[in-house]
Design an enzyme around this catalytic site. Structure first.
Site, PDB file in Angstrom:
ATOM      1  N   PHE A 127       0.867  -1.168   0.000  1.00 56.48           N
ATOM      2  CA  PHE A 127       0.000   0.000   0.000  1.00 56.48           C
ATOM      3  C   PHE A 127       0.910   1.226   0.000  1.00 56.48           C
ATOM      4  O   PHE A 127       1.810   1.324   0.835  1.00 56.48           O
ATOM      5  CB  PHE A 127      -0.877  -0.040   1.258  1.00 56.48           C
ATOM      6  CG  PHE A 127      -2.003   0.939   1.244  1.00 56.48           C
ATOM      7  CD1 PHE A 127      -3.121   0.718   0.457  1.00 56.48           C
ATOM      8  CD2 PHE A 127      -1.959   2.076   2.031  1.00 56.48           C
ATOM      9  CE1 PHE A 127      -4.179   1.619   0.462  1.00 56.48           C
ATOM     10  CE2 PHE A 127      -3.021   2.981   2.040  1.00 56.48           C
ATOM     11  CZ  PHE A 127      -4.123   2.762   1.257  1.00 56.48           C
ATOM     12  N   ASP A 198       3.203  -5.604   7.889  1.00 56.25           N
ATOM     13  CA  ASP A 198       1.982  -4.824   7.980  1.00 56.25           C
ATOM     14  C   ASP A 198       0.807  -5.792   7.822  1.00 56.25           C
ATOM     15  O   ASP A 198       0.679  -6.478   6.802  1.00 56.25           O
ATOM     16  CB  ASP A 198       1.942  -3.742   6.890  1.00 56.25           C
ATOM     17  CG  ASP A 198       0.794  -2.771   7.095  1.00 56.25           C
ATOM     18  OD1 ASP A 198      -0.264  -3.206   7.606  1.00 56.25           O
ATOM     19  OD2 ASP A 198       0.939  -1.590   6.731  1.00 56.25           O
ATOM     20  N   TYR A 223      -9.734  -0.458  11.804  1.00 55.11           N
ATOM     21  CA  TYR A 223     -11.053  -0.201  11.197  1.00 55.11           C
ATOM     22  C   TYR A 223     -11.405  -1.133  10.049  1.00 55.11           C
ATOM     23  O   TYR A 223     -12.483  -1.035   9.491  1.00 55.11           O
ATOM     24  CB  TYR A 223     -11.156   1.255  10.719  1.00 55.11           C
ATOM     25  CG  TYR A 223     -10.024   1.736   9.816  1.00 55.11           C
ATOM     26  CD1 TYR A 223     -10.016   1.417   8.463  1.00 55.11           C
ATOM     27  CD2 TYR A 223      -8.991   2.513  10.313  1.00 55.11           C
ATOM     28  CE1 TYR A 223      -8.988   1.841   7.641  1.00 55.11           C
ATOM     29  CE2 TYR A 223      -7.959   2.957   9.504  1.00 55.11           C
ATOM     30  CZ  TYR A 223      -7.967   2.615   8.164  1.00 55.11           C
ATOM     31  OH  TYR A 223      -6.942   3.037   7.360  1.00 55.11           O
ATOM     32  N   LYS A 224     -10.504  -2.051   9.666  1.00 56.54           N
ATOM     33  CA  LYS A 224     -10.806  -2.975   8.570  1.00 56.54           C
ATOM     34  C   LYS A 224     -11.508  -4.207   9.149  1.00 56.54           C
ATOM     35  O   LYS A 224     -12.629  -4.091   9.613  1.00 56.54           O
ATOM     36  CB  LYS A 224      -9.526  -3.283   7.804  1.00 56.54           C
ATOM     37  CG  LYS A 224      -9.016  -2.023   7.053  1.00 56.54           C
ATOM     38  CD  LYS A 224      -7.661  -2.177   6.410  1.00 56.54           C
ATOM     39  CE  LYS A 224      -7.289  -0.886   5.674  1.00 56.54           C
ATOM     40  NZ  LYS A 224      -5.863  -0.793   5.356  1.00 56.54           N
ATOM     41  N   ARG A 370     -12.956  -4.759  -6.281  1.00 54.99           N
ATOM     42  CA  ARG A 370     -12.433  -5.485  -5.135  1.00 54.99           C
ATOM     43  C   ARG A 370     -13.566  -5.843  -4.181  1.00 54.99           C
ATOM     44  O   ARG A 370     -14.442  -5.016  -3.903  1.00 54.99           O
ATOM     45  CB  ARG A 370     -11.448  -4.528  -4.464  1.00 54.99           C
ATOM     46  CG  ARG A 370     -10.586  -5.070  -3.403  1.00 54.99           C
ATOM     47  CD  ARG A 370      -9.571  -4.011  -2.993  1.00 54.99           C
ATOM     48  NE  ARG A 370     -10.162  -3.006  -2.122  1.00 54.99           N
ATOM     49  CZ  ARG A 370      -9.535  -2.418  -1.104  1.00 54.99           C
ATOM     50  NH1 ARG A 370      -8.280  -2.725  -0.844  1.00 54.99           N
ATOM     51  NH2 ARG A 370     -10.131  -1.514  -0.367  1.00 54.99           N
TER      52      ARG A 370
END
Ligand code: PLP
Length: 411
Positions: A127, A198, A223-224, A370
């Site tokens: 990312f 990560d 938050y995922k 996605r």
């Protein structure tokens, strides 16, 4: 994979050991939510906890809340709940700051442990913010550090004696491709490098084994898949062997050995606490704390089995129904996280048309649609309905309208 009949799909849901977990989430009617990899849904218990923290803990206790409600130790308590999901021992994880900031802190700490080496190794599937943070830190240090970016499949081969630290995101945010944490960490250690992971798209998505893989550092998102709410606090992990030797780059009072001694000089706290910086965000940490309780009775291997089953079903149905969509994720479930992506020339308007019908996924430039699969609140019938909706939009070209082509600020 051979396609399942509707009866077989219904049977999968009837025999689903996690089916009851859906009631613990507040999912809007008419929505099939395939974006829990980006922002998890609201656990039902969170609003009441938030109301209580605001009205009673803050409103009535005021400053006394730091002791009376133990706000001061929330980062450690929440950290321990996350630790169980990522194969880390209690006392090795702290919930604090954002993923970006935590990455900066652990990366700087790692570089300091390898003073003779100047190369941070990462890959082009990472990312971008992780790469940006490494670039900014290298510039700040002015010590000749440089970020080396290789193709994801070349990571292991690129590890040599020049590498100070490997900084790898386990699951690719675009394609869902999953790195072999154990193998890369082992290779890094053989070359005398440190391994930083990560877990943004791993924590809460499947069982991670940081201690078993012998990882040195890790960071991840609240938050995922952890459902902590928009902008929830993130987490970081420091292996026990490094906890007393690392030098934190951000030396705030909450990472001091005795914050309330108000000494004029900084002394690092014992253990992972030294990676804390400032006053913890009690409201958002409380939301994450309660959100994590949905995992308390969940076996992560069961969760993973269902995740694979949902993803396999989606791939089979979409490939059979939508020939324009080309699988961008690894076909082998072992090489995937908990998301499935397809490439499509008209991916952006296609996703907007899907969202307009209540099937929520997201788009990643230039051409990726996605879909995240969260076994705690999705059924196999949801997956089938999502594939049917996708087929209808592709077959009727319902995506081909101006309103679906206007790009929003957040995709
Ligand atoms: C989501 C994500 C982030 C987000 O970082 P924030 O500090 O929360 O903005 C960082 N890195 C990776 C790999 C991610 O997937």
């Amino acid at each position: 994979m051979a396609r399942l009949t509707r009866t077989e799909i219904e049977r999968l849901d009837r025999n689903d050991p996690l089916a009851h977990k859906r009631d613990e989430f507040d999912i809007p009617g008419g929505v099939i939510y395939l974006d829990g990899n980006s922002l998890g849904v609201l656990p039902r218990a969170v609003p009441a906890r938030m109301a209580d923290v605001v009205s009673r803990e803050w409103g009535e206790s005021l400053i006394r809340g730091w002791n009376d409600h133990d706000w001061i130790d929330l980062p450690a308590r929440v950290g321990d709940k996350i630790a169980r999901l990522i194969g880390a021992a209690p006392g090795t994880v702290v919930a604090t700051d954002s993923t970006c900031i935590n990455l900066f802190k652990v990366l700087a700490s790692a570089l300091k442990l390898r003073p003779g080496r100047k190369v941070i190794l990462s890959d082009s599937g990472n990312f971008p913010t992780d790469l940006y943070m490494a670039q900014g830190l290298s510039a700040l240090l002015e010590a000749g550090h440089k970020l080396k970016i290789v193709a994801p499949e070349d990571v292991e081969g690129a590890i040599d004696e020049t590498i100070a630290v490997t900084m790898i995101t386990q699951v690719d945010y675009k394609t869902g491709r999953r790195h072999d944490m154990r193998a890369i960490t082992k290779r890094a250690h053989e070359a005398g490098a440190l391994a930083l992971w990560d877990l943004a798209h791993s924590a809460g998505a499947f069982s991670v084994d940081l201690a078993g893989a012998n990882a040195d550092f890790a960071v991840g998102c609240g938050y995922k898949y952890l459902n902590g709410g928009p902008g929830a606090p993130a987490f970081l992990y420091v292996a026990p062997k490094h906890q007393e030797t690392i030098t934190p780059p951000l030396t705030g009072w909450m990472g001091h050995e005795a914050p309330f001694a108000f000494d004029l000089d900084y002394r690092p706290a014992k253990g992972v606490d030294r990676m804390r910086v400032g006053t913890p965000p009690v409201l958002s940490l409380s939301a994450l704390d309660t959100a994590l309780d949905v995992f308390a009775d969940v076996n992560m291997n069961t969760l993973r089995e269902k995740s694979v089953s949902l993803c396999e079903l989606f791939i089979a149905e979409v490939e059979a129904r939508c020939p324009d969509l080309v699988l961008a994720s690894p076909r082998d479930a072992q090489a995937r996280g908990s998301q499935v992506s397809f490439r499509c020339d008209y991916g952006y308007p296609l996703m907007q048309a899907l969202i307009a019908r209540g099937v929520i996924g997201d788009f990643r430039a230039p051409d990726i649609v996605r879909f995240g699969f969260t076994p705690l609140y999705l059924s196999h019938m949801d997956v089938l309905k999502a594939a049917e909706t996708l087929e209808e939009i592709v077959a009727t070209r319902a995506w081909d309208r101006e309103e679906f082509k206007k790009k929003a600020k957040v995709t």
